[in-house]
Design a protein around this motif. Structure first.
Motif, mmCIF file in Angstrom:
data_model
loop_
_atom_site.group_PDB
_atom_site.id
_atom_site.type_symbol
_atom_site.label_atom_id
_atom_site.label_comp_id
_atom_site.label_asym_id
_atom_site.label_seq_id
_atom_site.Cartn_x
_atom_site.Cartn_y
_atom_site.Cartn_z
ATOM 1 N N ALA A 80 0.547 -0.800 -0.138
ATOM 2 C CA ALA A 80 -0.157 0.160 -0.402
ATOM 3 C C ALA A 80 0.785 1.314 0.388
ATOM 4 C CB ALA A 80 -0.837 -0.122 1.130
ATOM 5 N N LYS A 81 2.118 1.024 0.717
ATOM 6 C CA LYS A 81 2.248 2.559 0.967
ATOM 7 C C LYS A 81 3.126 2.709 -0.493
ATOM 8 C CE LYS A 81 5.487 2.751 4.171
ATOM 9 N NZ LYS A 81 6.190 2.008 5.144
ATOM 10 N N SER A 82 3.928 1.752 -1.291
ATOM 11 C CA SER A 82 4.480 1.377 -2.691
ATOM 12 C C SER A 82 3.099 2.554 -3.697
ATOM 13 C CB SER A 82 4.969 0.455 -3.108
ATOM 14 O OG SER A 82 5.685 0.319 -4.652
ATOM 15 N N LEU A 83 2.112 1.729 -3.805
ATOM 16 C CA LEU A 83 1.243 2.673 -4.576
ATOM 17 C C LEU A 83 0.917 3.764 -4.084
ATOM 18 C CD1 LEU A 83 -1.006 -1.263 -4.296
ATOM 19 C CD2 LEU A 83 0.022 -0.206 -6.543
ATOM 20 N N LEU A 84 1.345 4.567 -3.310
ATOM 21 C CA LEU A 84 1.150 5.925 -2.836
ATOM 22 C C LEU A 84 1.538 6.081 -3.440
ATOM 23 C CD1 LEU A 84 0.100 5.838 1.528
ATOM 24 C CD2 LEU A 84 -1.158 6.073 -1.094
ATOM 25 N N LEU A 85 3.239 5.804 -3.169
ATOM 26 C CA LEU A 85 4.412 6.100 -3.930
ATOM 27 C C LEU A 85 4.476 6.599 -5.381
ATOM 28 C CD1 LEU A 85 7.278 4.929 -1.847
ATOM 29 C CD2 LEU A 85 6.195 6.981 -2.011
ATOM 30 N N ASP A 86 3.717 5.896 -6.335
ATOM 31 C CA ASP A 86 3.155 5.492 -6.980
ATOM 32 C C ASP A 86 2.518 6.566 -8.278
ATOM 33 O OD1 ASP A 86 4.982 3.152 -7.629
ATOM 34 O OD2 ASP A 86 3.509 1.393 -7.913
ATOM 35 N N GLU A 87 1.457 6.811 -7.308
ATOM 36 C CA GLU A 87 0.191 8.265 -7.000
ATOM 37 C C GLU A 87 1.035 9.653 -6.713
ATOM 38 O OE1 GLU A 87 -2.569 8.096 -8.522
ATOM 39 O OE2 GLU A 87 -2.292 5.231 -9.140
ATOM 40 N N GLY A 88 2.453 9.396 -6.807
ATOM 41 C CA GLY A 88 3.337 10.921 -6.182
ATOM 42 C C GLY A 88 2.902 10.976 -5.273
ATOM 43 N N ILE A 89 2.658 10.074 -4.082
ATOM 44 C CA ILE A 89 2.385 11.200 -2.498
ATOM 45 C C ILE A 89 3.810 10.737 -2.083
ATOM 46 C CG2 ILE A 89 0.912 10.111 -0.949
ATOM 47 C CD1 ILE A 89 -1.454 9.501 -2.701
ATOM 48 N N LYS A 90 4.205 11.532 -1.384
ATOM 49 C CA LYS A 90 5.455 11.042 -0.351
ATOM 50 C C LYS A 90 5.050 10.896 0.846
ATOM 51 C CE LYS A 90 9.404 14.152 0.705
ATOM 52 N NZ LYS A 90 10.202 15.252 1.221
ATOM 53 N N ILE A 91 6.061 9.897 1.494
ATOM 54 C CA ILE A 91 5.391 9.458 2.761
ATOM 55 C C ILE A 91 6.953 10.717 3.690
ATOM 56 C CG2 ILE A 91 6.007 8.125 4.005
ATOM 57 C CD1 ILE A 91 4.795 6.060 1.597
ATOM 58 N N VAL A 92 6.032 11.637 4.071
ATOM 59 C CA VAL A 92 7.654 11.983 5.505
ATOM 60 C C VAL A 92 8.234 11.088 6.649
ATOM 61 C CG1 VAL A 92 7.706 14.251 6.558
ATOM 62 C CG2 VAL A 92 6.157 14.165 4.056
ATOM 63 N N LYS A 93 6.521 10.659 6.902
ATOM 64 C CA LYS A 93 7.094 9.924 7.768
ATOM 65 C C LYS A 93 6.520 8.746 8.287
ATOM 66 C CE LYS A 93 8.607 11.334 12.856
ATOM 67 N NZ LYS A 93 9.016 11.856 14.175
ATOM 68 N N SER A 94 6.564 7.732 9.543
ATOM 69 C CA SER A 94 6.360 6.306 9.930
ATOM 70 C C SER A 94 5.937 6.029 10.525
ATOM 71 C CB SER A 94 6.699 5.143 8.023
ATOM 72 O OG SER A 94 5.957 4.295 8.972
ATOM 73 N N SER A 95 4.805 5.583 10.819
ATOM 74 C CA SER A 95 5.095 5.272 12.661
ATOM 75 C C SER A 95 5.497 3.411 12.252
ATOM 76 C CB SER A 95 3.690 5.141 13.179
ATOM 77 O OG SER A 95 3.070 4.255 12.719
ATOM 78 N N ASN A 96 5.610 3.238 13.513
ATOM 79 C CA ASN A 96 5.568 1.834 13.852
ATOM 80 C C ASN A 96 4.641 0.816 13.205
ATOM 81 O OD1 ASN A 96 8.718 2.137 15.092
ATOM 82 N ND2 ASN A 96 8.124 2.705 17.164
ATOM 83 N N TYR A 97 5.230 0.151 13.464
ATOM 84 C CA TYR A 97 4.055 -1.065 13.377
ATOM 85 C C TYR A 97 3.305 -1.420 14.993
ATOM 86 C CZ TYR A 97 4.691 -2.027 8.680
ATOM 87 O OH TYR A 97 4.701 -1.823 6.983
ATOM 88 N N TYR A 98 1.708 -1.247 15.022
ATOM 89 C CA TYR A 98 1.515 -1.710 16.280
ATOM 90 C C TYR A 98 0.179 -3.183 15.631
ATOM 91 C CZ TYR A 98 3.347 2.227 18.349
ATOM 92 O OH TYR A 98 3.652 3.223 18.159
ATOM 93 N N GLU A 99 0.310 -3.793 16.757
ATOM 94 C CA GLU A 99 -1.151 -5.057 16.583
ATOM 95 C C GLU A 99 -1.598 -5.008 16.912
ATOM 96 O OE1 GLU A 99 0.243 -9.701 15.542
ATOM 97 O OE2 GLU A 99 0.379 -9.018 17.576
ATOM 98 N N THR A 100 -3.030 -4.724 16.710
ATOM 99 C CA THR A 100 -4.040 -4.128 17.593
ATOM 100 C C THR A 100 -5.167 -5.821 17.163
ATOM 101 O OG1 THR A 100 -5.102 -3.282 16.082
ATOM 102 C CG2 THR A 100 -3.928 -1.733 17.271
ATOM 103 N N LEU A 101 -6.366 -5.596 18.494
ATOM 104 C CA LEU A 101 -7.556 -6.593 18.334
ATOM 105 C C LEU A 101 -8.756 -5.789 17.425
ATOM 106 C CD1 LEU A 101 -8.041 -7.661 22.020
ATOM 107 C CD2 LEU A 101 -6.720 -9.372 20.312
ATOM 108 N N SER A 102 -8.712 -7.336 16.202
ATOM 109 C CA SER A 102 -9.939 -6.679 15.903
ATOM 110 C C SER A 102 -11.902 -6.180 16.511
ATOM 111 C CB SER A 102 -10.599 -7.801 14.600
ATOM 112 O OG SER A 102 -9.424 -8.017 13.908
ATOM 113 N N TRP A 103 -12.526 -4.961 16.285
ATOM 114 C CA TRP A 103 -13.488 -4.470 16.461
ATOM 115 C C TRP A 103 -14.144 -5.098 15.594
ATOM 116 C CZ3 TRP A 103 -16.932 -0.532 15.776
ATOM 117 C CH2 TRP A 103 -17.219 -0.693 17.001
ATOM 118 N N PRO A 104 -15.325 -4.717 15.607
ATOM 119 C CA PRO A 104 -15.529 -5.173 17.149
ATOM 120 C C PRO A 104 -15.692 -6.562 17.314
ATOM 121 C CG PRO A 104 -17.475 -5.361 15.123
ATOM 122 C CD PRO A 104 -16.524 -5.008 14.611
#
Length: 91
Positions: free
Chosen positions: A32-56
């Motif tokens: 998904a990040k790569s596809l954003l770059l392909d659309e000319g969107i610049k990623i300035v900063k990325s957070s760490n990965y977080y694992e979360t429970l599904s909701w609901p």
């Protein structure tokens, strides 16, 4: 013809959350990040990965989530369409 506002195509800072709970979650987010770059969107900063429970329903597979700070000239509607296209492409 509708005249475009001069401010509409200025570079904007956007914060975008991305998550995946199916298949190779990490790879899905990286694609998904790569596809954003392909659309000319610049990623300035990325957070760490977080694992979360599904909701609901926490019994569903857990999510990997990240937040991105991006720069784009896309309008809000164009950004939404781009995100939906990426989501559809990645399944």
């Amino acid at each position: 013809m509708i005249k475009q506002d001069i401010l509409e195509k200025r570079v904007k800072i956007v914060y975008l959350s991305i998550g995946s709970n199916l298949g190779n979650r990490f790879l899905n987010i990286e694609k998904a990040k790569s596809l954003l770059l392909d659309e000319g969107i610049k990623i300035v900063k990325s957070s760490n990965y977080y694992e979360t429970l599904s909701w609901p329903n926490p019994k569903n597979p857990k999510f990997y989530n990240i937040a991105l700070k991006i720069k784009t000239r896309l309008t809000e509607l164009e950004m939404l369409k781009t995100c939906k296209q990426i989501e559809k492409l990645l399944g």
